[in-house]
Design a protein around this motif. Structure first.
Motif, mmCIF file in Angstrom:
data_model
loop_
_atom_site.group_PDB
_atom_site.id
_atom_site.type_symbol
_atom_site.label_atom_id
_atom_site.label_comp_id
_atom_site.label_asym_id
_atom_site.label_seq_id
_atom_site.Cartn_x
_atom_site.Cartn_y
_atom_site.Cartn_z
ATOM 1 N N UNK A 1 0.845 -1.207 0.000
ATOM 2 C CA UNK A 1 0.000 0.000 0.000
ATOM 3 C C UNK A 1 0.877 1.253 0.000
ATOM 4 N N UNK A 2 1.920 1.235 0.825
ATOM 5 C CA UNK A 2 2.835 2.381 0.893
ATOM 6 C C UNK A 2 3.476 2.618 -0.466
ATOM 7 N N UNK A 3 3.946 1.555 -1.105
ATOM 8 C CA UNK A 3 4.573 1.680 -2.420
ATOM 9 C C UNK A 3 3.585 2.252 -3.438
ATOM 10 N N UNK A 4 2.342 1.791 -3.382
ATOM 11 C CA UNK A 4 1.315 2.282 -4.311
ATOM 12 C C UNK A 4 1.039 3.773 -4.084
ATOM 13 N N UNK A 5 0.911 4.173 -2.825
ATOM 14 C CA UNK A 5 0.605 5.574 -2.523
ATOM 15 C C UNK A 5 1.717 6.503 -2.972
ATOM 16 N N UNK A 6 2.967 6.158 -2.612
ATOM 17 C CA UNK A 6 4.085 7.037 -2.956
ATOM 18 C C UNK A 6 4.267 7.096 -4.464
ATOM 19 N N UNK A 7 4.157 5.951 -5.126
ATOM 20 C CA UNK A 7 4.296 5.935 -6.580
ATOM 21 C C UNK A 7 3.186 6.737 -7.244
ATOM 22 N N UNK A 8 1.984 6.680 -6.686
ATOM 23 C CA UNK A 8 0.872 7.452 -7.249
ATOM 24 C C UNK A 8 1.124 8.949 -7.117
ATOM 25 N N UNK A 9 1.648 9.387 -5.964
ATOM 26 C CA UNK A 9 1.990 10.803 -5.796
ATOM 27 C C UNK A 9 2.994 11.243 -6.866
ATOM 28 N N UNK A 10 4.020 10.412 -7.079
ATOM 29 C CA UNK A 10 5.039 10.756 -8.066
ATOM 30 C C UNK A 10 4.489 10.808 -9.474
ATOM 31 N N UNK A 11 3.589 9.872 -9.813
ATOM 32 C CA UNK A 11 3.023 9.862 -11.155
ATOM 33 C C UNK A 11 2.106 11.061 -11.380
ATOM 34 N N UNK A 12 1.360 11.455 -10.346
ATOM 35 C CA UNK A 12 0.502 12.643 -10.473
ATOM 36 C C UNK A 12 1.361 13.875 -10.753
ATOM 37 N N UNK A 13 2.463 14.005 -10.016
ATOM 38 C CA UNK A 13 3.358 15.153 -10.230
ATOM 39 C C UNK A 13 3.984 15.101 -11.614
ATOM 40 N N UNK A 14 4.344 13.910 -12.074
ATOM 41 C CA UNK A 14 4.976 13.771 -13.386
ATOM 42 C C UNK A 14 4.026 14.190 -14.500
#
Length: 392
Positions: free
Chosen positions: A308-321
């Motif tokens: 879940x942590x990996x999914x959340x952090x990766x999602x934040x990064x993809x939104x910013x990208x």
């Protein structure tokens, strides 16, 4: 603190597989991927087969062939049975007479192989447009001579001319190279944030691994503070994260160096721009580690929670990208400006504001991210509960 850091480093050195996977493999895998991509372009240039059904067409067939070969394509004929063309272009009988007659229209047949090199069709289209342009100028010249007027064929063929002026969001005059630099910065933002995600694994495994090895109890029983425990894990995780992603960072710089060839313009990549990329990358790793740590302490260290942590952090990064790629951050207003609350958006803004010619705003967002990362680490040390972590 130094003793704990030494212990962390010894644990890392004992895990040979981790060292190989983290430090060695990226320097082989990423260049290998680049080599395969380069080889695919070099070894598979666009192939066009030209079929000429009348000797009279040769002047235009040769013109098309010259354009294709001078732009990196390969021209073959029907006798090359061992070659599979991407596009087959057929010039039928009567093509020359129709094209050279003032009211005639030349006809060609294009056969495109599906799943072939898409550049081949673009080359053929451009080559035919080149023929179209020259023929139209010739016809206009003929009409001008018949009418005994003194005008330019080019002005009749192209009656509109556009003069471009580029301005920054602050309405200062700039150049096309700066506009292309903005596009380059958007692409860099697209790949920069996801490349820092390996630190998620290192920070979570660094803590949960102590629990799985049953060394967390004895470690926490020693006279170390929660801040020392967290900082030691943070330093090692950031080091491994930076090293594992070093290939990505090198790839970004290589891409930047060759960007002038990609965009077809001369890009002045200053040392300050390169330093900014490095600083943003380091802050990205720091912020990723800080967010991963606070989420780990909140959710716990089970395998499901780590996912879940990996999914959340990766999602934040993809939104910013993707926001950096599609949104003009210099012109966002409320309520869209609320996206700055999302982690990593500040770093996207820092990169883009720099190329927009707004260094003050760029430094501001860098500072905000740094302060937020430090506050998250401080908060993690305050809410760190060894007993709660052991029970999860």
């Amino acid at each position: 603190m130094l003793t704990l850091l030494r212990k962390e480093w010894l644990d890392v050195k004992r895990d040979k597989k981790l060292l190989v996977g983290t430090l060695v493999l990226p320097f082989f895998i990423l260049p290998l991927i680049g080599f395969v991509l380069y080889a695919s372009v070099v070894s598979q240039p666009p192939i066009v087969e030209l079929i000429n059904n009348s000797p009279a067409n040769s002047v235009y067939v040769n013109e098309v062939a010259f354009y294709i070969t001078s732009h990196g394509g390969i021209v073959v004929n029907q006798n090359d049975s061992n070659v599979t063309p991407d596009v087959i272009l057929t010039f039928p009988k009567g093509f020359y007479s129709n094209l050279t007659s003032l009211g005639g229209k030349g006809l060609v047949y294009m056969t495109v192989q599906i799943s072939s090199n898409t550049k081949a069709q673009d080359l053929v289209d451009n080559a035919l447009y080149n023929v179209l342009y020259n023929v139209s100028l010739s016809r206009i010249s003929e009409l001008i001579n018949d009418s005994h007027t003194n005008v330019s064929p080019v002005n009749i063929r192209e009656p509109l001319e556009v003069v471009y002026t580029y301005i920054t969001p602050t309405h200062h005059i700039t150049t096309q190279a700066r506009d292309q630099l903005v596009e380059l910065a958007r692409i860099i933002a697209l790949v920069l944030f996801p490349s820092a995600t390996p630190v998620i694994f290192f920070i979570t495994d660094g803590i949960t691994g102590e629990k799985e090895r049953r060394t967390l109890e004895s470690l926490l029983a020693s006279p170390i503070s929660p801040m020392e425990f967290i900082v030691s894990k943070l330093f090692i995780s950031m080091f491994l994260g930076l090293m594992s992603s070093l290939g990505d960072l090198i790839g970004i710089f290589v891409f930047s160096l060759f960007a002038s060839f990609i965009f077809g313009v001369s890009l002045a990549l200053s040392s300050s721009f390169a330093i900014l990329i490095v600083v943003i990358y380091i802050e990205t790793v720091l912020l990723t580690a800080a967010i991963s740590l606070i989420l780990l302490l909140i959710f716990g260290g089970s395998t499901r929670n780590i996912q879940i942590i990996n999914f959340l952090v990766l999602s934040f990064g993809m939104v910013a990208s993707f926001s950096a790629l599609f949104i003009n951050l210099a012109q966002v207003t409320f309520p869209l400006s609320l996206i700055y609350i999302i982690p990593y958006e500040q770093l996207s803004a820092s990169l883009l504001f720099y190329v927009f010619g707004l260094p003050g705003e760029s430094i501001f967002y860098l500072s905000v991210t740094l302060i937020a990362s430090i506050l998250l680490l401080f908060l993690s040390s305050r809410i760190f509960n060894p007993e709660r972590l052991l029970l999860k």
